[in-house]
Design a protein around this motif. Sequence first.
Motif, PDB file in Angstrom:
ATOM      1  N   GLU A  88      -2.418 -19.361  10.564  1.00  0.00           N
ATOM      2  CA  GLU A  88      -3.143 -20.617  10.792  1.00  0.00           C
ATOM      3  C   GLU A  88      -4.656 -20.417  10.919  1.00  0.00           C
ATOM      4  O   GLU A  88      -5.407 -21.392  11.003  1.00  0.00           O
ATOM      5  CB  GLU A  88      -2.617 -21.340  12.039  1.00  0.00           C
ATOM      6  CG  GLU A  88      -2.516 -20.488  13.275  1.00  0.00           C
ATOM      7  CD  GLU A  88      -1.113 -19.923  13.482  1.00  0.00           C
ATOM      8  OE1 GLU A  88      -0.490 -19.457  12.501  1.00  0.00           O
ATOM      9  OE2 GLU A  88      -0.644 -19.942  14.647  1.00  0.00           O
ATOM     10  N   ASP A  89      -5.119 -19.172  10.925  1.00  0.00           N
ATOM     11  CA  ASP A  89      -6.555 -18.903  10.895  1.00  0.00           C
ATOM     12  C   ASP A  89      -7.109 -18.959   9.467  1.00  0.00           C
ATOM     13  O   ASP A  89      -8.336 -18.873   9.273  1.00  0.00           O
ATOM     14  CB  ASP A  89      -6.858 -17.526  11.487  1.00  0.00           C
ATOM     15  CG  ASP A  89      -6.552 -17.430  12.964  1.00  0.00           C
ATOM     16  OD1 ASP A  89      -5.985 -16.394  13.382  1.00  0.00           O
ATOM     17  OD2 ASP A  89      -6.862 -18.385  13.701  1.00  0.00           O
ATOM     18  N   THR A  90      -6.229 -19.092   8.492  1.00  0.00           N
ATOM     19  CA  THR A  90      -6.666 -19.164   7.103  1.00  0.00           C
ATOM     20  C   THR A  90      -7.573 -20.367   6.886  1.00  0.00           C
ATOM     21  O   THR A  90      -7.215 -21.500   7.214  1.00  0.00           O
ATOM     22  CB  THR A  90      -5.454 -19.253   6.163  1.00  0.00           C
ATOM     23  OG1 THR A  90      -4.704 -18.037   6.251  1.00  0.00           O
ATOM     24  CG2 THR A  90      -5.893 -19.472   4.724  1.00  0.00           C
ATOM     25  N   ALA A  91      -8.780 -20.104   6.357  1.00  0.00           N
ATOM     26  CA  ALA A  91      -9.761 -21.172   6.160  1.00  0.00           C
ATOM     27  C   ALA A  91     -11.003 -20.587   5.499  1.00  0.00           C
ATOM     28  O   ALA A  91     -11.133 -19.359   5.375  1.00  0.00           O
ATOM     29  CB  ALA A  91     -10.154 -21.801   7.496  1.00  0.00           C
ATOM     30  N   VAL A  92     -11.892 -21.468   5.111  1.00  0.00           N
ATOM     31  CA  VAL A  92     -13.241 -21.061   4.730  1.00  0.00           C
ATOM     32  C   VAL A  92     -14.081 -21.089   5.998  1.00  0.00           C
ATOM     33  O   VAL A  92     -14.174 -22.125   6.663  1.00  0.00           O
ATOM     34  CB  VAL A  92     -13.845 -21.989   3.660  1.00  0.00           C
ATOM     35  CG1 VAL A  92     -15.307 -21.620   3.404  1.00  0.00           C
ATOM     36  CG2 VAL A  92     -13.038 -21.916   2.379  1.00  0.00           C
TER      37      VAL A  92
END
Length: 115
Positions: A88-92
């Motif tokens: 859930e830390d996946t992001a730009v």
Amino acid sequence: QVQLVESGGGLVQAGGSLRLSCAASGSIASINDRGWYRQAPGNQREFVARVTSSGTTILDASVKGRFTISRDNAKNTVYLQMNSLKPEDTAVYSCHLTQMGSDSWGPGTQVTVSS
């Protein structure tokens, strides 16, 4: 004018670590706040962490205990150490600088955490 350039993003397995860096150049004031925000697909940009010129740090509850923000004023660089990464830390992740009422943003760097 302030330019911000992030580096250090990439692909990592859950539980792994990454360190993001953001170098600032241009007209940098001696007093400024630096921070990190992130935006996942379909979501709004959200606050991650902030550090003031004096070194006071603020972390979002979702990353407290896992992420650390720091800065090197001599290098005009801010860091985000990310440990125990979760999918859930996946992001730009985008770097932010605010000074004298003005905001600057970096283009962002992709962080992808696989399960």
